[in-house]
Design a protein around this motif. Structure first.
Motif, short mmCIF file in Angstrom:
data_model
loop_
_atom_site.label_atom_id
_atom_site.label_comp_id
_atom_site.label_asym_id
_atom_site.label_seq_id
_atom_site.Cartn_x
_atom_site.Cartn_y
_atom_site.Cartn_z
N VAL A 85 -29.83 -17.10 -1.62
CA VAL A 85 -29.14 -16.09 -0.82
C VAL A 85 -28.42 -15.12 -1.76
O VAL A 85 -27.63 -15.53 -2.62
N PHE A 86 -28.71 -13.83 -1.58
CA PHE A 86 -28.03 -12.76 -2.31
C PHE A 86 -27.24 -11.92 -1.31
O PHE A 86 -27.70 -11.69 -0.19
N TYR A 87 -26.09 -11.43 -1.73
CA TYR A 87 -25.38 -10.45 -0.90
C TYR A 87 -24.54 -9.54 -1.79
O TYR A 87 -24.07 -9.95 -2.85
N ASP A 88 -24.42 -8.29 -1.36
CA ASP A 88 -23.52 -7.34 -2.02
C ASP A 88 -22.12 -7.57 -1.48
O ASP A 88 -21.90 -7.53 -0.27
N GLN A 89 -21.18 -7.81 -2.36
CA GLN A 89 -19.82 -8.12 -1.95
C GLN A 89 -19.19 -6.95 -1.19
O GLN A 89 -19.64 -5.80 -1.28
N ARG A 90 -18.18 -7.25 -0.45
CA ARG A 90 -17.51 -6.25 0.40
C ARG A 90 -17.16 -5.00 -0.40
O ARG A 90 -16.52 -5.07 -1.45
N ILE A 103 -8.95 -4.71 -0.40
CA ILE A 103 -9.77 -5.52 -1.29
C ILE A 103 -8.88 -6.46 -2.09
O ILE A 103 -7.89 -6.04 -2.69
N SER A 104 -9.23 -7.74 -2.10
CA SER A 104 -8.48 -8.73 -2.86
C SER A 104 -9.39 -9.90 -3.20
O SER A 104 -10.43 -10.11 -2.57
N VAL A 105 -8.99 -10.68 -4.19
CA VAL A 105 -9.75 -11.88 -4.53
C VAL A 105 -9.77 -12.84 -3.35
O VAL A 105 -10.81 -13.42 -3.02
N GLU A 106 -8.63 -13.00 -2.70
CA GLU A 106 -8.55 -13.91 -1.56
C GLU A 106 -9.52 -13.48 -0.45
O GLU A 106 -10.18 -14.32 0.17
N GLY A 107 -9.60 -12.18 -0.22
CA GLY A 107 -10.53 -11.68 0.79
C GLY A 107 -11.97 -11.96 0.41
O GLY A 107 -12.80 -12.31 1.27
N TYR A 108 -12.29 -11.82 -0.86
CA TYR A 108 -13.66 -12.11 -1.31
C TYR A 108 -13.99 -13.58 -1.15
O TYR A 108 -15.13 -13.95 -0.82
N LEU A 109 -13.01 -14.45 -1.39
CA LEU A 109 -13.25 -15.88 -1.21
C LEU A 109 -13.41 -16.21 0.27
O LEU A 109 -14.22 -17.08 0.63
N PHE A 254 -8.60 -17.76 -11.62
CA PHE A 254 -9.89 -18.11 -11.02
C PHE A 254 -10.24 -19.56 -11.31
O PHE A 254 -11.38 -19.97 -11.11
N ARG A 255 -9.28 -20.32 -11.79
CA ARG A 255 -9.54 -21.73 -12.10
C ARG A 255 -8.63 -22.69 -11.34
O ARG A 255 -8.72 -23.90 -11.50
N ARG A 256 -7.78 -22.15 -10.49
CA ARG A 256 -6.84 -23.00 -9.76
C ARG A 256 -7.60 -23.99 -8.88
O ARG A 256 -8.43 -23.61 -8.05
N GLY A 257 -7.36 -25.27 -9.09
CA GLY A 257 -7.99 -26.32 -8.28
C GLY A 257 -9.32 -26.83 -8.79
O GLY A 257 -9.85 -27.80 -8.24
N VAL A 258 -9.89 -26.23 -9.85
CA VAL A 258 -11.23 -26.66 -10.28
C VAL A 258 -11.23 -28.07 -10.85
O VAL A 258 -12.29 -28.72 -10.91
N GLU A 259 -10.06 -28.56 -11.26
CA GLU A 259 -10.02 -29.93 -11.79
C GLU A 259 -10.39 -30.97 -10.73
O GLU A 259 -10.75 -32.10 -11.06
N ALA A 260 -10.35 -30.58 -9.47
CA ALA A 260 -10.72 -31.50 -8.39
C ALA A 260 -12.23 -31.56 -8.17
O ALA A 260 -12.72 -32.41 -7.43
#
Length: 323
Positions: A85-90, A103-109, A254-260
């Motif tokens: 699946v490919f998509y152009d981001q907002r 536009i924000s990182v949170e919105g993109y997530l 962009f790494r918050r929580g990746v340790e889980a």
């Protein structure tokens, strides 16, 4: 006197070139309903998928901020083992334009999560991101570690304020880049906006983004990367704001929580990519529990375009590996 005359002559030639044939930019999904699309989170993304719907899903995240997925379409070859699946981001590519302040990182997530829930309900996905897209892929995995099965990060620029300086630095870009920027600045006035207020800025940012890649190639040339249309407002909302607001930049993670995340992670890098290459990716590796790094020695930052066969081989090996 001669130097002044030569400079004036050069500028005159550039001005004449800028009056050449008009430049057009492609329409977005709200302007052309025939474009392939996917509606999620109340927004109509330009999107395509390849492969049978019963296969595990691989979502591809393009670079930028403000790029599009056209240069990564070679990854559709993975559709024999995945639904790709490919998509152009907002606000990017052929997806509709939105105000920069939305536009924000949170919105993109949130957008990515809505797409995940739609294309792979109740089933973890494989996620592949390049550059900015890899940064988003890491952030999403940290937020939703249970929704990601395998993670491919191809040269994420930075993941936190400690790795930001290495990614954002840079010296003199060279005369070829400076000249290209001057030509682009003049040529933007040839863009036929057709009433689209974003067309000219989008085209200019697209040219600049490509020019900036010259320092991350094996031969120092500007790469010939295919793209539809940049998202100028997206670039301004992220890169522009980072330059204007250091506090905003310092808060980005962009790494918050990746340790889980316990699943396997493949970091990929190009041997000719100085700022985002092996040293930078080794800094990123330490945040993941189960990561390995692959270096493609004859590739720059655009490693899927510089060495497509080698890059594809590594991705296939990773996706096919036993848990």
């Amino acid at each position: 006197m001669l130097r002044t005359l030569a400079t004036f002559s050069g500028l005159l030639l550039l001005a004449l070139a800028a009056r050449a044939a008009a430049i057009t930019v492609p329409a977005t999904t709200d302007q052309d309903p025939a474009l392939p699309s996917l509606t999620a989170n109340g927004y109509r993304f330009h999107a395509e998928s390849f492969g049978d719907t019963g296969k595990p899903v691989l979502i591809v995240l393009h670079g930028g901020p403000g790029g599009d997925y056209r240069y990564l379409l070679g990854l559709q070859a993975l559709s024999d083992v995945r639904r790709v699946v490919f998509y152009d981001q907002r606000g990017s590519g052929l997806s509709p334009r939105v105000p920069a302040e939305t536009i924000s990182v949170e919105g993109y997530l949130d957008d990515l999560d809505a797409i995940v829930n739609q294309v792979s309900p109740g089933r973890p996905i494989d996620l592949l991101g390049h550059s900015w897209g890899a940064m988003l892929a890491s952030a999403y995995t940290g937020r939703h570690p249970d929704k990601v099965r395998r993670l491919v990060l191809a040269e994420p620029g930075f993941l936190d304020k400690d790795t930001m300086e290495a990614a954002m630095g840079g010296g003199w870009p060279g005369w070829a880049v400076v000249g290209g920027m001057a030509r682009a600045w003049l040529s933007q006035w040839r863009v036929d906006s057709g009433g689209d207020p974003h067309a000219r800025r989008d085209w200019l940012i697209g040219q600049m983004m490509t020019l900036f890649q010259a320092g991350a190639t094996c031969d120092g040339r500007v790469p010939a990367l295919e793209g539809w249309r940049a998202g100028g407002a997206v670039y301004d909302a992220m890169i522009g704001r980072m330059g204007d607001d250091p506090a905003f930049a310092a808060r980005l993670s962009f790494r918050r929580g990746v340790e889980a995340f316990a699943g396997p992670v493949l970091l990929m890098t190009g041997g000719c990519s100085p700022r985002m290459g092996e040293a930078q990716q080794r800094r990123h590796m330490v945040h993941f529990r189960n990561a390995r790094l692959v270096n493609l020695p004859d590739a720059g930052h655009a490693l899927f375009n510089d060495q497509p066969e080698a890059a594809m081989r590594e991705v296939r090996r990773f996706l096919d590996a036993q848990p």
